[in-house]
Design a protein around this motif. Structure first.
Motif, PDB file in Angstrom:
ATOM      1  N   ASP A 145       0.994  -1.179  -0.245  1.00 59.34           N
ATOM      2  CA  ASP A 145       0.575   0.113   0.026  1.00 59.34           C
ATOM      3  C   ASP A 145       0.779   1.323   0.048  1.00 59.34           C
ATOM      4  OD1 ASP A 145      -2.570  -1.646   0.477  1.00 59.34           O
ATOM      5  OD2 ASP A 145      -2.098  -1.913   2.273  1.00 59.34           O
ATOM      6  N   PRO A 156      -4.534   6.786  -2.355  1.00 62.67           N
ATOM      7  CA  PRO A 156      -3.960   5.561  -1.572  1.00 62.67           C
ATOM      8  C   PRO A 156      -3.767   4.376  -3.599  1.00 62.67           C
ATOM      9  CG  PRO A 156      -5.503   5.079  -0.792  1.00 62.67           C
ATOM     10  CD  PRO A 156      -6.026   6.639  -1.976  1.00 62.67           C
ATOM     11  N   ARG A 158      -3.152   0.109  -3.935  1.00 58.13           N
ATOM     12  CA  ARG A 158      -2.334  -1.396  -3.471  1.00 58.13           C
ATOM     13  C   ARG A 158      -2.504  -2.086  -4.843  1.00 58.13           C
ATOM     14  NH1 ARG A 158      -5.869  -4.738   0.831  1.00 58.13           N
ATOM     15  NH2 ARG A 158      -4.500  -3.991   2.080  1.00 58.13           N
TER      16      ARG A 158
END
Ligand code: CU
Length: 164
Positions: A145, A156, A158
């Protein structure tokens, strides 16, 4: 009528089926419950969603940045310290120069993270950031992450990895 009923001599009393002691029933029940729980736990710990995206280039959650990484060693090894170069650009493809990036890793099935605390140590130019101190101590499904922050805006992203 002179009938006599002869009772066969019983030398030994007929053997009664032995009753299981109650504690044994309980113990058996508990063992079975534990075995079922262990099997369920193992199934859970080895479960990997079949639709995972393993690509090394992904858009951030809100679509603000396109982030990609190149690992120093490929395929990414288990139990070896390595660095990544993380490239950040806008959705339109312009290199992002002044991002603050946090790094975190996790094994979703196991409830544990990385054994190290990797971080961005250098800005390499052209939207490239050097992440040092990465180490994956187990094979299996890992997620990495990154939170990309520029000014007030954070987004964000991932990445999934399957390490062998
Ligand atoms: Cu693990």
């Amino acid at each position: 009528m002179n009938s006599t009923v002869t009772v066969p001599p019983t030398e030994r009393p007929a053997e009664q089926p032995r009753k299981m002691p109650r504690w044994l029933l309980w113990a058996g029940g508990i063992v079975i419950v534990l075995l079922v729980a262990a099997a369920a736990m193992m199934a859970y710990m080895s479960y990997v969603p079949s639709d995972l995206d393993y690509s090394t280039t992904r858009l951030t959650e809100q679509g603000m940045y396109k982030v990609s990484y190149v690992a120093e060693i490929n395929p990414v090894p288990v139990n070896q310290m390595l660095s990544w170069t993380v490239h950040v650009e806008t959705a339109e493809g312009q290199a992002v120069e002044n991002a603050t990036i946090t790094v975190d890793g996790d094994m979703p099935q196991h409830g544990h993270g990385l054994p190290t605390r990797p971080q961005v140590t250098h800005y390499l130019g052209n939207g490239d950031y050097l992440v040092e101190g990465l180490k994956f101590h187990m094979p299996g499904w890992w997620v990495m992450d990154f939170v990309i922050t520029v000014g007030e805006q954070s987004d964000p992203v991932r990445f999934n990895m399957m390490l062998k």
